[in-house]
Design an enzyme around this catalytic site. Structure first.
Site, PDB file in Angstrom:
ATOM      1  N   LEU A  90       0.804  -1.222   0.000  1.00  0.00           N
ATOM      2  CA  LEU A  90       0.000   0.000   0.000  1.00  0.00           C
ATOM      3  C   LEU A  90       0.837   1.273   0.000  1.00  0.00           C
ATOM      4  O   LEU A  90       0.315   2.369   0.201  1.00  0.00           O
ATOM      5  CB  LEU A  90      -0.969  -0.019   1.188  1.00  0.00           C
ATOM      6  CG  LEU A  90      -1.928  -1.216   1.188  1.00  0.00           C
ATOM      7  CD1 LEU A  90      -2.812  -1.196   2.422  1.00  0.00           C
ATOM      8  CD2 LEU A  90      -2.758  -1.266  -0.083  1.00  0.00           C
ATOM      9  N   CYS A  91       2.137   1.130  -0.252  1.00  0.00           N
ATOM     10  CA  CYS A  91       3.020   2.299  -0.341  1.00  0.00           C
ATOM     11  C   CYS A  91       2.849   2.978  -1.699  1.00  0.00           C
ATOM     12  O   CYS A  91       2.751   2.310  -2.724  1.00  0.00           O
ATOM     13  CB  CYS A  91       4.479   1.857  -0.219  1.00  0.00           C
ATOM     14  SG  CYS A  91       5.206   2.220   1.350  1.00  0.00           S
ATOM     15  N   HIS A  92       2.848   4.295  -1.681  1.00  0.00           N
ATOM     16  CA  HIS A  92       2.791   5.045  -2.932  1.00  0.00           C
ATOM     17  C   HIS A  92       4.167   5.037  -3.595  1.00  0.00           C
ATOM     18  O   HIS A  92       5.172   5.200  -2.915  1.00  0.00           O
ATOM     19  CB  HIS A  92       2.396   6.504  -2.667  1.00  0.00           C
ATOM     20  CG  HIS A  92       1.008   6.653  -2.160  1.00  0.00           C
ATOM     21  ND1 HIS A  92       0.683   6.515  -0.831  1.00  0.00           N
ATOM     22  CD2 HIS A  92      -0.155   6.923  -2.809  1.00  0.00           C
ATOM     23  CE1 HIS A  92      -0.617   6.698  -0.676  1.00  0.00           C
ATOM     24  NE2 HIS A  92      -1.150   6.945  -1.855  1.00  0.00           N
ATOM     25  N   MET A 137       8.909   4.796   4.991  1.00  0.00           N
ATOM     26  CA  MET A 137       9.002   3.405   4.529  1.00  0.00           C
ATOM     27  C   MET A 137      10.206   3.206   3.615  1.00  0.00           C
ATOM     28  O   MET A 137      10.868   2.167   3.660  1.00  0.00           O
ATOM     29  CB  MET A 137       7.707   2.979   3.820  1.00  0.00           C
ATOM     30  CG  MET A 137       6.496   2.933   4.735  1.00  0.00           C
ATOM     31  SD  MET A 137       6.732   1.939   6.227  1.00  0.00           S
ATOM     32  CE  MET A 137       7.034   0.334   5.521  1.00  0.00           C
ATOM     33  N   GLU A 138      10.508   4.208   2.806  1.00  0.00           N
ATOM     34  CA  GLU A 138      11.672   4.118   1.924  1.00  0.00           C
ATOM     35  C   GLU A 138      12.964   4.080   2.737  1.00  0.00           C
ATOM     36  O   GLU A 138      13.888   3.320   2.422  1.00  0.00           O
ATOM     37  CB  GLU A 138      11.672   5.283   0.937  1.00  0.00           C
ATOM     38  CG  GLU A 138      10.618   5.174  -0.147  1.00  0.00           C
ATOM     39  CD  GLU A 138       9.183   5.431   0.310  1.00  0.00           C
ATOM     40  OE1 GLU A 138       8.261   5.135  -0.465  1.00  0.00           O
ATOM     41  OE2 GLU A 138       8.966   5.926   1.435  1.00  0.00           O
ATOM     42  N   ASP A 177      24.372 -11.098   3.464  1.00  0.00           N
ATOM     43  CA  ASP A 177      24.563 -11.962   2.303  1.00  0.00           C
ATOM     44  C   ASP A 177      26.034 -12.077   1.921  1.00  0.00           C
ATOM     45  O   ASP A 177      26.521 -13.164   1.622  1.00  0.00           O
ATOM     46  CB  ASP A 177      23.751 -11.435   1.116  1.00  0.00           C
ATOM     47  CG  ASP A 177      23.952 -12.286  -0.120  1.00  0.00           C
ATOM     48  OD1 ASP A 177      23.724 -13.514  -0.041  1.00  0.00           O
ATOM     49  OD2 ASP A 177      24.355 -11.744  -1.164  1.00  0.00           O
TER      50      ASP A 177
END
Length: 162
Positions: free
Chosen positions: A75-77, A113-114, A128
């Site tokens: 739901l992130c733009h 969020m980014e 990793d």
């Protein structure tokens, strides 16, 4: 803080309509840490990891993570980011590496969020690239440290209760 914005009156998930919001400069800073064995830390610090420049690759991965956030979080733009700055701090005492990311845009919604995604992807890349020598690394303490801009105003983690 208001109620959950990603649900409509019937309780169904939806993408928030930001069309009527004013465009402003938005900034978010997030931070996280990866703890590791002293020998793993030395490989990173001394640039001797078999897979190459661990922090250089992790920096590019973090930037890419910020840019791809809307593809990963339903739901992130999708946002036109204007800046993604990634810093790594080596911490002999842990031993480990702190990742700090600042993301900026000029738009109608924030970039928290980014910033969080960038930190996680950067630290996952460290994992990793070093897992062959240290499978016990721990990613921890990932959080938004600061946000600026928008209707809700500025916020710093030290302003939060608890």
């Amino acid at each position: 803080m208001s109620g959950l914005t990603h649900f409509d009156a019937a309780g169904h998930a939806h993408m928030v309509d930001v069309g009527d919001k004013q465009e402003t400069r938005r900034i978010a800073i997030a931070r996280g840490t990866i703890r590791m064995l002293p020998a793993t830390f030395a490989l990173i610090r001394d640039g001797k990891a078999k897979k190459g420049d661990v922090l250089g690759v992790a920096r590019i991965a973090a930037i890419q993570g910020a840019k791809r956030t809307a593809d990963l979080i339903p739901l992130c733009h999708p946002l036109a980011l204007t800046r993604v700055a990634v810093e790594f701090e080596l911490d002999d005492a842990l031993p480990g590496v702190h990742c700090v990311v600042q993301v900026e845009t000029f738009g109608r919604t924030g970039v928290e969020m980014e910033a969080l995604t960038a930190v996680q992807v950067g630290l996952l890349t460290v994992y990793d690239m070093c897992k062959a020598v240290d499978r016990g690394m721990v990613i921890t303490d990932v959080s938004v440290r600061e946000k600026r801009g928008g209707k809700s105003g500025d916020w710093k983690a030290e302003d939060a209760a608890g």
